[in-house]
Design an enzyme around this catalytic site. Structure first.
Site, short mmCIF file in Angstrom:
data_model
loop_
_atom_site.label_atom_id
_atom_site.label_comp_id
_atom_site.label_asym_id
_atom_site.label_seq_id
_atom_site.Cartn_x
_atom_site.Cartn_y
_atom_site.Cartn_z
CE1 TYR A 163 -12.60 4.01 -8.80
CE2 TYR A 163 -15.13 4.29 -8.93
CZ TYR A 163 -13.24 3.74 -8.57
OH TYR A 163 -13.95 2.81 -7.76
CG ASP A 209 -1.58 1.10 1.12
OD1 ASP A 209 -3.66 0.58 1.25
OD2 ASP A 209 -2.20 2.20 0.70
CE LYS A 211 -11.32 -0.03 -9.75
NZ LYS A 211 -10.53 -0.32 -9.07
CB THR A 239 -16.24 -0.36 -9.45
OG1 THR A 239 -17.43 0.24 -8.81
CG2 THR A 239 -16.38 0.12 -10.24
CG ASP A 240 -21.99 -0.75 -9.28
OD1 ASP A 240 -21.20 -0.16 -8.65
OD2 ASP A 240 -22.86 -1.00 -8.28
CD GLU A 241 -18.75 4.90 -9.22
OE1 GLU A 241 -18.89 5.41 -10.40
OE2 GLU A 241 -19.23 4.79 -8.17
CG HIS A 287 -24.79 12.61 -9.39
ND1 HIS A 287 -25.50 13.04 -8.48
CD2 HIS A 287 -24.82 11.40 -8.94
CE1 HIS A 287 -25.17 12.49 -7.18
NE2 HIS A 287 -24.88 11.67 -7.43
#
Ligand code: NAD
Ligand code: TDX
Length: 335
Positions: free
Chosen positions: A151, A33, A155, A124-126, A277
């Site tokens: 973002y 990390d 991903k 992620t689902d995004e 959004h």
């Protein structure tokens, strides 16, 4: 098994490591990390040490080719949580998202290929974009990627790299795309901990725009148990969507928090909306449930939120410094 957990000092990664110590004590775990602003080294304090049963922390960057090469060679399995993770930050400063999320994933994939190791990539689902409120279909593994923010684009890019390395180079990899997580140790920049810590400090919750945006909430332990199920029971080369049928709009979440924390139902304010959004995310986790024995344990989101509120009440020293910084950032962008 020697397991390298990237991003293990962040929200989901630290909960993963703490839980793995209990459920998979035979694993030897190293955390890689970078300790960005989003990390909390303290989250790992109960398990860090030099003994054989302890978790080892390497402070470094997943985009550091030489470091990643050495660490991947020393482990059997990589579980890749590390990422810049906050949409609002990606709208202000996109570059760290490109470097950590895309270049970092590329470095790991190349090391996995060179040393013939296995990787599980956390996503992620995004990446699938958003749905209309009345859309009868939810996201499935075959849904085309259609990201909205820097973002989610970073991903989606990382996911596509993993898929290409599976197809072209035959690496041993699996991918999971999970919905919105909540639970202990989540950074206070995120929606639920921001509102919980606001209420604890006597500040009204702040709802972006109308508050009708829907997220599909899952407790972080349910997400992490699904990751273990995919690693142990999933098929190599496959993508699995993780979700717990937890769709709520933001107004409903705030109403539950206000009720749990003994404040009036109208004790919140609307602030300006996030540009671009996403309206709604919703996951169909049928494939995961058909192919593994995973089932969510937190069926009741109100109970999960009550546990989360209690954790923030009990651990002010964990979040207070980060709260000051996060609210300074929000003040600059007017949200
Ligand atoms: P987080 O921001 O709380 O933690 C991310 C961790 O990664 C931090 O400890 C940070 O220091 C570390 N990190 C960042 N860049 C790094 C780099 N270049 N090298 C090494 N470490 C680095 O994020 P989170 O919410 O725990 O998310 C973890 C993963 O899960 C991410 O990949 C995210 O996209 C994914 N995810 C999150 C959610 C959610 O609701 N939070 C949902 C689905 C998927
Ligand atoms: O103060 C706020 N008020 C508000 O109304 C904040 C911080 C957020 N919101 C809204 C925006 C979203 O509709 O709440 C919802 C959730 O916002 P975030 O916590 O920022 O999460 P989201 O943008 O949905 O992304 C999260 O889920 C998917 C994680 O941050 C990502 O890392 C993950 O990939």
């Amino acid at each position: 098994m020697r397991v390298l957990v990237t991003g293990g000092a962040g929200f989901i990664g630290s909960n993963f490591v703490l839980r793995a110590r209990e459920t998979r004590p035979e694993w030897s775990v190293t955390v890689l990390d970078k300790l960005t602003y989003a990390a909390h080294r303290d989250s790992l304090a109960p398990v860090l040490g030099d003994g054989a049963a302890d978790v080892h922390l390497v402070v470094g960057d997943v985009a550091d080719e030489a470091l990643v090469d050495r660490l991947v060679a020393e482990h059997d399995l990589v579980i890749h949580f590390a990422a810049e993770s906050h949409n609002d930050n990606s709208l202000e400063h996109p570059w760290p998202f490109i470097e950590s999320n895309i270049v970092g994933t590329f470095r790991l994939l190349e090391a996995v290929r060179r040393h013939d190791k296995r990787i599980h990539h956390i996503s992620t689902d995004e990446v699938y974009g958003d749905l209309e409120l009345d859309d009868p279909d939810r996201f499935v593994e075959a849904t085309p990627v259609n990201p909205s923010s820097p973002y989610s684009a970073s991903k989606a890019s990382a996911d596509l790299l993993v898929r290409a390395w599976i197809r072209s180079f035959g690496i041993s990899a699996t991918i999971s795309n999970c919905s919105n997580n909540y639970g202990p140790r989540q950074h206070v920049e995120k929606f639920i901990p921001r509102q919980v810590t606001n209420i604890l400090q006597g500040i009204r919750p702040k709802v972006y725009g109308s508050g009708t945006n829907v997220r599909d909430w899952i407790h972080v332990d349910d997400h992490n148990d699904a990751v273990v199920a995919i690693i142990e029971q999933g098929r190599l080369g496959e993508t699995y969507l993780i979700g717990a049928d937890g769709e709520r709009n933001n107004l409903e979440i705030v109403a539950t928090l206000l009720d749990l924390m003994d404040r009036p139902a109208d004790w919140f304010e609307h602030v300006s909306d996030r540009p671009g959004h996403d309206l709604r995310y919703a996951i169909d986790s049928g494939k995961l449930r058909r192919e593994t024995d995973w089932r969510p344990r937190y069926g009741d989101i109100r109970a999960g939120l009550a546990q989360t509120v209690q954790w923030y009440r009990d651990n002010p020293e964990w979040w207070q410094a980060a709260k000051v910084h996060a609210e300074q950032v929000y003040a600059q962008i007017g949200r």
